[in-house]
Design a protein around this motif. Structure first.
Motif, PDB file in Angstrom:
ATOM      1  N   ASP A 193       0.943  -1.082  -0.057  1.00 13.39           N
ATOM      2  CA  ASP A 193      -0.092  -0.072   0.209  1.00 13.39           C
ATOM      3  C   ASP A 193       0.915   1.236   0.242  1.00 13.39           C
ATOM      4  O   ASP A 193       2.068   1.237   0.032  1.00 13.39           O
ATOM      5  CB  ASP A 193      -0.953  -0.141   1.150  1.00 13.39           C
ATOM      6  CG  ASP A 193      -0.270  -0.002   2.457  1.00 13.39           C
ATOM      7  OD1 ASP A 193       0.911   0.608   2.582  1.00 13.39           O
ATOM      8  OD2 ASP A 193      -1.186  -0.349   3.619  1.00 13.39           O
ATOM      9  N   CYS A 194      -0.046   2.495  -0.081  1.00 14.36           N
ATOM     10  CA  CYS A 194       0.839   3.762  -0.300  1.00 14.36           C
ATOM     11  C   CYS A 194       1.970   4.031   0.923  1.00 14.36           C
ATOM     12  O   CYS A 194       2.634   4.872   0.912  1.00 14.36           O
ATOM     13  CB  CYS A 194       0.019   4.837  -0.505  1.00 14.36           C
ATOM     14  SG  CYS A 194      -1.336   4.959   0.766  1.00 14.36           S
ATOM     15  N   ASP A 195       1.541   3.280   2.351  1.00 13.61           N
ATOM     16  CA  ASP A 195       2.252   3.376   3.283  1.00 13.61           C
ATOM     17  C   ASP A 195       3.663   2.690   3.500  1.00 13.61           C
ATOM     18  O   ASP A 195       4.341   2.441   4.436  1.00 13.61           O
ATOM     19  CB  ASP A 195       1.610   3.251   4.586  1.00 13.61           C
ATOM     20  CG  ASP A 195       0.369   4.247   4.853  1.00 13.61           C
ATOM     21  OD1 ASP A 195       0.688   5.414   4.300  1.00 13.61           O
ATOM     22  OD2 ASP A 195      -0.517   4.049   5.371  1.00 13.61           O
ATOM     23  N   GLY A 196       3.639   1.695   2.412  1.00 15.93           N
ATOM     24  CA  GLY A 196       4.624   0.840   2.370  1.00 15.93           C
ATOM     25  C   GLY A 196       4.566  -0.439   3.024  1.00 15.93           C
ATOM     26  O   GLY A 196       5.414  -1.432   3.478  1.00 15.93           O
ATOM     27  N   ALA A 197       3.513  -0.707   3.595  1.00 14.88           N
ATOM     28  CA  ALA A 197       2.884  -1.899   4.159  1.00 14.88           C
ATOM     29  C   ALA A 197       2.304  -2.935   3.134  1.00 14.88           C
ATOM     30  O   ALA A 197       1.739  -2.552   2.122  1.00 14.88           O
ATOM     31  CB  ALA A 197       1.994  -1.634   5.178  1.00 14.88           C
ATOM     32  N   VAL A 198       2.293  -4.279   3.666  1.00 16.71           N
ATOM     33  CA  VAL A 198       1.806  -5.324   2.809  1.00 16.71           C
ATOM     34  C   VAL A 198       0.227  -5.170   2.710  1.00 16.71           C
ATOM     35  O   VAL A 198      -0.163  -5.309   3.973  1.00 16.71           O
ATOM     36  CB  VAL A 198       2.628  -6.622   3.078  1.00 16.71           C
ATOM     37  CG1 VAL A 198       1.690  -7.856   2.209  1.00 16.71           C
ATOM     38  CG2 VAL A 198       3.936  -6.656   2.730  1.00 16.71           C
ATOM     39  N   ALA A 199      -0.268  -5.368   1.858  1.00 15.90           N
ATOM     40  CA  ALA A 199      -1.686  -5.020   1.668  1.00 15.90           C
ATOM     41  C   ALA A 199      -2.239  -6.315   1.324  1.00 15.90           C
ATOM     42  O   ALA A 199      -3.409  -6.911   2.028  1.00 15.90           O
ATOM     43  CB  ALA A 199      -2.239  -4.145   0.647  1.00 15.90           C
ATOM     44  N   ALA A 200      -1.534  -7.207   0.588  1.00 11.47           N
ATOM     45  CA  ALA A 200      -2.102  -8.538   0.140  1.00 11.47           C
ATOM     46  C   ALA A 200      -0.993  -9.523  -0.472  1.00 11.47           C
ATOM     47  O   ALA A 200      -0.263  -8.842  -1.163  1.00 11.47           O
ATOM     48  CB  ALA A 200      -3.423  -8.733  -0.476  1.00 11.47           C
ATOM     49  N   LEU A 201      -1.167 -10.700  -0.380  1.00 13.36           N
ATOM     50  CA  LEU A 201      -0.304 -11.645  -1.041  1.00 13.36           C
ATOM     51  C   LEU A 201      -1.345 -12.154  -2.254  1.00 13.36           C
ATOM     52  O   LEU A 201      -2.376 -12.714  -1.987  1.00 13.36           O
ATOM     53  CB  LEU A 201       0.130 -12.769  -0.434  1.00 13.36           C
ATOM     54  CG  LEU A 201       0.978 -12.555   0.816  1.00 13.36           C
ATOM     55  CD1 LEU A 201       1.638 -14.001   1.518  1.00 13.36           C
ATOM     56  CD2 LEU A 201       2.037 -11.590   0.432  1.00 13.36           C
ATOM     57  N   VAL A 202      -0.979 -11.856  -3.317  1.00 11.43           N
ATOM     58  CA  VAL A 202      -1.665 -12.270  -4.596  1.00 11.43           C
ATOM     59  C   VAL A 202      -1.393 -13.694  -5.325  1.00 11.43           C
ATOM     60  O   VAL A 202      -0.240 -13.754  -5.749  1.00 11.43           O
ATOM     61  CB  VAL A 202      -1.620 -11.274  -5.857  1.00 11.43           C
ATOM     62  CG1 VAL A 202      -2.700 -11.708  -6.673  1.00 11.43           C
ATOM     63  CG2 VAL A 202      -1.993 -10.033  -5.230  1.00 11.43           C
ATOM     64  N   LEU A 203      -2.418 -14.531  -4.922  1.00  3.84           N
ATOM     65  CA  LEU A 203      -1.986 -16.094  -5.420  1.00  3.84           C
ATOM     66  C   LEU A 203      -1.904 -16.291  -6.948  1.00  3.84           C
ATOM     67  O   LEU A 203      -2.723 -15.473  -7.624  1.00  3.84           O
ATOM     68  CB  LEU A 203      -2.939 -16.966  -4.696  1.00  3.84           C
ATOM     69  CG  LEU A 203      -2.889 -16.966  -3.142  1.00  3.84           C
ATOM     70  CD1 LEU A 203      -3.912 -17.932  -2.380  1.00  3.84           C
ATOM     71  CD2 LEU A 203      -1.449 -17.065  -2.648  1.00  3.84           C
ATOM     72  N   LEU A 209      -4.636 -12.846  -0.570  1.00  5.04           N
ATOM     73  CA  LEU A 209      -4.784 -13.199   0.871  1.00  5.04           C
ATOM     74  C   LEU A 209      -4.241 -12.052   1.683  1.00  5.04           C
ATOM     75  O   LEU A 209      -3.336 -11.209   1.554  1.00  5.04           O
ATOM     76  CB  LEU A 209      -3.417 -14.314   1.138  1.00  5.04           C
ATOM     77  CG  LEU A 209      -3.741 -15.520   1.125  1.00  5.04           C
ATOM     78  CD1 LEU A 209      -2.483 -16.471   1.570  1.00  5.04           C
ATOM     79  CD2 LEU A 209      -4.911 -16.055   1.901  1.00  5.04           C
ATOM     80  N   THR A 210      -5.270 -11.420   2.687  1.00  5.96           N
ATOM     81  CA  THR A 210      -4.910 -10.059   3.242  1.00  5.96           C
ATOM     82  C   THR A 210      -4.539 -10.696   4.708  1.00  5.96           C
ATOM     83  O   THR A 210      -4.921 -11.807   5.271  1.00  5.96           O
ATOM     84  CB  THR A 210      -6.074  -8.971   3.360  1.00  5.96           C
ATOM     85  OG1 THR A 210      -7.190  -9.781   3.957  1.00  5.96           O
ATOM     86  CG2 THR A 210      -6.368  -8.788   1.982  1.00  5.96           C
ATOM     87  N   GLY A 211      -4.039  -9.538   5.627  1.00  5.91           N
ATOM     88  CA  GLY A 211      -3.687 -10.072   7.025  1.00  5.91           C
ATOM     89  C   GLY A 211      -3.159  -8.944   7.713  1.00  5.91           C
ATOM     90  O   GLY A 211      -2.963  -7.742   7.114  1.00  5.91           O
ATOM     91  N   ASP A 212      -2.746  -9.034   9.083  1.00 11.52           N
ATOM     92  CA  ASP A 212      -2.294  -7.809   9.811  1.00 11.52           C
ATOM     93  C   ASP A 212      -0.906  -8.012   9.596  1.00 11.52           C
ATOM     94  O   ASP A 212      -0.061  -6.994   9.731  1.00 11.52           O
ATOM     95  CB  ASP A 212      -2.790  -7.936  11.245  1.00 11.52           C
ATOM     96  CG  ASP A 212      -4.319  -7.943  11.157  1.00 11.52           C
ATOM     97  OD1 ASP A 212      -4.899  -6.798  10.637  1.00 11.52           O
ATOM     98  OD2 ASP A 212      -5.167  -8.696  11.703  1.00 11.52           O
ATOM     99  N   ILE A 213      -0.273  -9.167   9.944  1.00 10.92           N
ATOM    100  CA  ILE A 213       1.155  -9.524   9.913  1.00 10.92           C
ATOM    101  C   ILE A 213       1.416 -10.452   8.725  1.00 10.92           C
ATOM    102  O   ILE A 213       0.730 -11.437   8.589  1.00 10.92           O
ATOM    103  CB  ILE A 213       1.672 -10.029  11.019  1.00 10.92           C
ATOM    104  CG1 ILE A 213       1.058  -9.107  12.378  1.00 10.92           C
ATOM    105  CG2 ILE A 213       2.901 -10.529  11.241  1.00 10.92           C
ATOM    106  CD1 ILE A 213       1.333  -9.919  13.783  1.00 10.92           C
ATOM    107  N   PHE A 214       2.690  -9.912   7.909  1.00 16.38           N
ATOM    108  CA  PHE A 214       3.065 -11.028   6.905  1.00 16.38           C
ATOM    109  C   PHE A 214       4.347 -11.423   7.472  1.00 16.38           C
ATOM    110  O   PHE A 214       5.194 -10.553   7.527  1.00 16.38           O
ATOM    111  CB  PHE A 214       3.206 -10.227   5.508  1.00 16.38           C
ATOM    112  CG  PHE A 214       1.705  -9.820   5.172  1.00 16.38           C
ATOM    113  CD1 PHE A 214       0.969 -10.878   4.242  1.00 16.38           C
ATOM    114  CD2 PHE A 214       0.930  -8.886   5.535  1.00 16.38           C
ATOM    115  CE1 PHE A 214      -0.115 -10.487   3.732  1.00 16.38           C
ATOM    116  CE2 PHE A 214      -0.399  -8.722   5.043  1.00 16.38           C
ATOM    117  CZ  PHE A 214      -0.920  -9.577   4.212  1.00 16.38           C
ATOM    118  N   VAL A 215       4.390 -12.774   7.328  1.00 17.82           N
ATOM    119  CA  VAL A 215       5.867 -13.270   7.619  1.00 17.82           C
ATOM    120  C   VAL A 215       6.332 -13.805   6.553  1.00 17.82           C
ATOM    121  O   VAL A 215       6.040 -14.630   5.735  1.00 17.82           O
ATOM    122  CB  VAL A 215       5.626 -14.337   8.803  1.00 17.82           C
ATOM    123  CG1 VAL A 215       6.995 -14.924   9.135  1.00 17.82           C
ATOM    124  CG2 VAL A 215       4.887 -14.137   9.979  1.00 17.82           C
TER     125      VAL A 215
END
Ligand SMILES: Cc1cc2nc3c(=O)[nH]c(=O)nc-3n(C[C@H](O)[C@H](O)[C@H](O)COP(=O)(O)OP(=O)(O)OC[C@H]3O[C@@H](n4cnc5c(N)ncnc54)[C@H](O)[C@@H]3O)c2cc1C
Length: 500
Positions: A193-203, A209-215
């Motif tokens: 996203d525009c803040d530089g955080a992960v919004a989703a993994l696209v399969l 796949l969305t989430g709060d924490i991405f490992v």
């Protein structure tokens, strides 16, 4: 992640190697209400090496409530008392030594070792080879299993050897019983996203796949951290020259006693591991591609193992040695090989992975993942990587072979951290190494005792001809009696495994 963390965060783990499943187990255990998903592409597969641990893996299984008899037979696992280093020094009397895991009984012998090593480095003729002083070394020599029986009131530290694929399977099975969701699909892209955080993994196929924490546990590919988020990789190539490995398993001889330790033998341009499993011996040659080609490395390993005329298939691997600048960036935590790797000489990769996950869980919970916790966490993990790296670098720097350019370049390598220089200076000037390690706050990575064992093990003492009699020699016969008596409490390694 600057807002208060949800009580039950959605954690998405990319990668189903040992690191990914370890993370899934620990997150599910720490946050039972969290929704934890592991996504992995079976067609990519896992690195599948990594067969030795430190004692910390024992703490992992204890934390997860998985008993040894539930996982060890399933992973062909054996006990590990430490690592034997052979051929790293050519100095008479010091061509091999053992780096034992710590045990509580060391309290009774470490003082004598410390005093002997100090006496010898200040010019006195005493026995300061580490092999006579420690219980785990004696257990290894006698092929005994290190778990202490109830009759022996001292804790004995030990780790394990295991089949990397099978131990991953154990962790996966455990995670699935804790409600972790497994998605066997390839991740094609990462939405940031525009803040530089992960919004989703696209399969593959477009599902998100969305989430709060991405490992990020995607192995050397580091799909999220180094890939999508552009976290800088800090290479260790200036002080760790090995960047390739070739592996060749051999069958285990049923007649030979089962080792309870790893062997790390110096070869022409690196070192070979031998890791005993119940089903086979894992072997590999870690080497520097600047000095040796893959073909030559395979031939040398085959020759060393007596496999020149066999068709056992070798596996060649490239190692990316270094660490990410920040293990935690925005809402992504990089772990395992995606986070970094310090070559396997002391088998520390899973240890660092476990520490990173556990410290993250703590830091995230402490303060909603506020930036100050993130910065402190990142600094701590980076320092931990460098603390471990320095110990590995010391092995190479102190080698006394000099038979190839590789070993000469290592012995002459001056790309050393200030910490390592200070510890080496303390040793070579007869000062207190333990005090230096403590003063620099390094004991969490390698204990002062481990440092002294390393220096003494390579025989970094004044020339024998210059030694003078010691004013008060250590009672070595007493140490032999003490450790010999301790040994009587421990049973045969193979027999102990047959009972698990
Ligand atoms: C030569 C060598 C020796 C080693 N020896 C030791 C040792 O003795 N002790 C030790 O502790 N460690 C050792 N290690 C390190 C150890 O192997 C790793 O730390 C451990 O296996 C964990 O790997 P991983 O899970 O990070 O990565 P991997 O096992 O590589 O797993 C990566 C996962 O990510 C998935 N993936 C990647 N990209 C995608 C995508 N786009 N979409 C979906 N899925 C994806 C893959 O399918 C896989 O499931 C060694 C490593 C090497 C190279």
């Amino acid at each position: 992640m600057d807002a208060a963390p949800p009580l039950s965060p959605a954690v998405v783990v990319l990668g189903g190697g040992t690191a990914g499943w370890m993370a899934a187990c620990l997150f599910a255990q720490a946050w039972p209400r969290a929704r934890v998903t592991v996504v992995e592409a079976p067609e990519i597969g896992i690195v599948g090496v990594g067969e030795g641990s430190t004692p910390q893996l024992r703490a992992l299984f204890a934390r997860l409530g998985i008993a040894e008899d539930a996982w060890m037979p399933a992973a062909d696992a054996t006990y590990k008392t430490g690592i034997r280093f052979d051929g790293w020094s050519t100095r008479g009397g010091y061509t091999g030594y053992f780096h034992p895991f710590a045990s509580a009984i060391d309290l009774h012998t470490a003082g004598a070792f410390h005093a002997s090593a100090l006496a010898r480095r200040t010019g006195h003729a005493v026995d300061a080879h580490p092999d006579r002083f420690f219980l785990n070394t004696r257990l290894a020599e006698a092929h005994r299993a290190p778990p202490a029986p109830a009759s022996f009131p001292f804790e004995v530290g030990y780790g394990y050897h295991f089949d990397a694929h099978k131990v991953g399977g154990v962790l996966r099975a455990h995670a699935l019983t804790r409600g972790v969701v497994h998605v066997a699909r390839r991740v094609d892209t990462v939405d940031v996203d525009c803040d530089g955080a992960v919004a989703a993994l696209v399969l593959a196929g477009g599902e998100r796949l969305t989430g709060d924490i991405f490992v990020d546990a995607s192995g050397f590919r580091s799909v999220i951290a180094q890939g999508a988020l552009g976290v800088r990789f800090v290479p260790f190539a200036s002080n760790l020259f090995c960047d390739r490995a070739v592996t060749l398993p051999t069958p285990r001889s049923a007649d030979a006693p089962l080792d309870a330790h790893t062997i790390a033998t110096a070869l022409s341009n690196g070192w070979a591991w031998a890791i005993p499993l119940t089903s086979r011996t894992g072997n590999g040659y870690v080497y520097a591609s600047d000095h040796l080609s893959p073909d030559a490395a395979e031939t040398e390993l085959r020759s060393y193992l007596g496999l020149l005329d066999t068709d056992v298939v070798a596996r060649h691997l490239t190692m990316k040695v270094g660490r990410v600048e920040h293990a935690w960036r925005a809402n992504c935590l990089a772990i395992g090989l995606a986070q970094g790797f310090i070559e396997p000489l002391e088998a520390t990769a899973l240890h660092l992975t476990q520490t990173t996950i556990q410290r993250f869980i703590q830091a995230y919970a402490d303060d909603a993942g506020g930036p100050q916790h993130r910065d402190a966490f990142n600094a701590e993990i980076a320092r931990r990587f460098e603390g471990v790296r320095d110990y590995i670098v010391a092995h190479y720097r102190l080698n006394q072979r000099g038979d190839t350019d590789f070993w000469r370049a290592n012995a002459a390598n001056d790309h050393l951290s200030d910490d390592l220089k200070a510890i080496m200076t303390a040793w070579f000037t007869g000062r207190d190494v333990a005090a230096e390690v403590m003063r620099r706050d390094l004991a969490d990575y390698y204990s002062p005792l481990s440092w002294e064992i390393l220096f003494a093990g390579y025989g970094t003492f004044p020339d024998d001809a210059r030694l003078t009699p010691a004013p008060s020699p250590v009672d070595m016969a007493g140490i032999d009696r003490l450790l010999g008596g301790c040994l009587l409490n421990f049973g045969d390694h193979a027999a102990a495994l047959a009972r698990t």
